[in-house]
Design a protein around this motif. Structure first.
Motif, PDB file in Angstrom:
ATOM      1  N   THR A   7       0.694  -0.871  -0.450  1.00 15.62           N
ATOM      2  CA  THR A   7      -0.014   0.396   0.033  1.00 15.62           C
ATOM      3  C   THR A   7       0.689   1.146   0.426  1.00 15.62           C
ATOM      4  N   LEU A   8       2.014   1.373   0.965  1.00 12.82           N
ATOM      5  CA  LEU A   8       3.173   2.783   0.592  1.00 12.82           C
ATOM      6  C   LEU A   8       3.502   2.587  -0.686  1.00 12.82           C
ATOM      7  N   VAL A   9       3.844   1.101  -1.094  1.00 13.41           N
ATOM      8  CA  VAL A   9       4.444   1.685  -2.477  1.00 13.41           C
ATOM      9  C   VAL A   9       3.839   1.993  -3.560  1.00 13.41           C
ATOM     10  N   GLN A  10       1.851   1.636  -3.514  1.00  9.70           N
ATOM     11  CA  GLN A  10       1.505   2.043  -4.612  1.00  9.70           C
ATOM     12  C   GLN A  10       0.913   3.834  -4.122  1.00  9.70           C
ATOM     13  N   LYS A  11       1.030   4.317  -2.745  1.00  6.16           N
ATOM     14  CA  LYS A  11       0.811   5.556  -1.966  1.00  6.16           C
ATOM     15  C   LYS A  11       2.043   6.353  -2.672  1.00  6.16           C
ATOM     16  N   LYS A  12       2.963   5.498  -2.215  1.00  7.98           N
ATOM     17  CA  LYS A  12       4.302   6.512  -2.984  1.00  7.98           C
ATOM     18  C   LYS A  12       4.847   7.148  -4.732  1.00  7.98           C
TER      19      LYS A  12
ATOM     20  N   LEU B  40      -6.049   4.723  -1.329  1.00 11.21           N
ATOM     21  CA  LEU B  40      -4.803   3.790  -0.376  1.00 11.21           C
ATOM     22  C   LEU B  40      -4.467   4.259   1.070  1.00 11.21           C
ATOM     23  N   ASP B  41      -4.685   5.890   1.631  1.00 11.94           N
ATOM     24  CA  ASP B  41      -4.595   6.136   2.790  1.00 11.94           C
ATOM     25  C   ASP B  41      -5.879   5.557   3.428  1.00 11.94           C
TER      26      ASP B  41
ATOM     27  N   LYS C 114      10.743   3.723   6.269  1.00 11.14           N
ATOM     28  CA  LYS C 114      11.321   4.634   5.987  1.00 11.14           C
ATOM     29  C   LYS C 114      10.359   4.707   4.399  1.00 11.14           C
ATOM     30  N   LEU C 115       9.649   4.029   3.807  1.00  8.77           N
ATOM     31  CA  LEU C 115       8.630   4.485   2.640  1.00  8.77           C
ATOM     32  C   LEU C 115       7.842   5.635   3.506  1.00  8.77           C
ATOM     33  N   ILE C 116       7.340   5.602   4.178  1.00  5.88           N
ATOM     34  CA  ILE C 116       6.485   6.201   4.946  1.00  5.88           C
ATOM     35  C   ILE C 116       7.533   8.228   5.234  1.00  5.88           C
TER      36      ILE C 116
END
Length: 183
Positions: free
Chosen positions: A37-42, A86-87, A117-119
């Protein structure tokens, strides 16, 4: 072994029993979901940033292409909706696993650091995006103010010309003529 490797080693199926009798827990699956989810959000945040940069170009005084700006706004809307989705998904997943992760910080240390790290990367992109959005907002306000002034000028000139032509067409009214009667 990190969660992703454990899942991939066994075909990505979190429900299969592993050779060493290690059963992938629900937390492992949730951690993979959080990371994905974080990868998609980035990626979505980066896409929004690029569209916003294009909007900046469309608003630049040397271009002022409002049709392009409008098209970019339409392009940005589904990206923002995706980001919001995504959030919400991340928040829902994290709520399910938060207590368990905080209780097992050492066991999931590598995964937690990767998520952090992603956040951080997403936050950095978001800060750039907010600054750019503010800059674009100011440029748009300036553009709209200039157009408003141009419209006022055109209306004023139109009223003046209309009054002039009415006066000339009907002759000069008596009250408009002033004669100096002093000798």
């Amino acid at each position: 072994m990190c969660v992703r490797k454990r899942l991939l080693t066994h075909g990505g199926d979190p429900l299969k029993k592993m050779e060493d009798d290690y059963m992938v827990t629900g937390n492992d699956t949730y951690i993979v979901m959080l990371k994905d989810t974080l990868v998609q959000k980035k990626k979505a945040t980066e896409e929004i940033l690029w569209v916003t940069l294009e909007q900046e170009t469309a608003l630049a005084p040397e271009f002022e292409d409002m049709e392009r700006f409008d098209a970019l706004m339409e392009k940005k809307e589904p990206l923002i909706a995706k980001l919001e989705q995504l959030d919400q998904g991340f928040s829902d997943i994290y709520a399910k696993v938060q207590a368990s992760l905080t209780g097992k910080k050492d066991e999931y240390k590598a995964e937690i650091l990767e998520l952090q790290k992603l956040i951080t990367e997403i936050t950095d992109i978001s800060v750039k995006l907010q600054a750019l959005e503010e800059s674009n907002r100011r440029m748009l306000e300036k553009y709209l103010l200039e157009k408003k002034q141009q419209i006022k000028t055109v209306k004023k000139n139109s009223r003046t010309a209309s009054a002039y032509y009415k006066t000339m067409a009907g002759g000069v009214p008596d009250e408009a003529v002033f004669m100096d009667k002093r000798k």
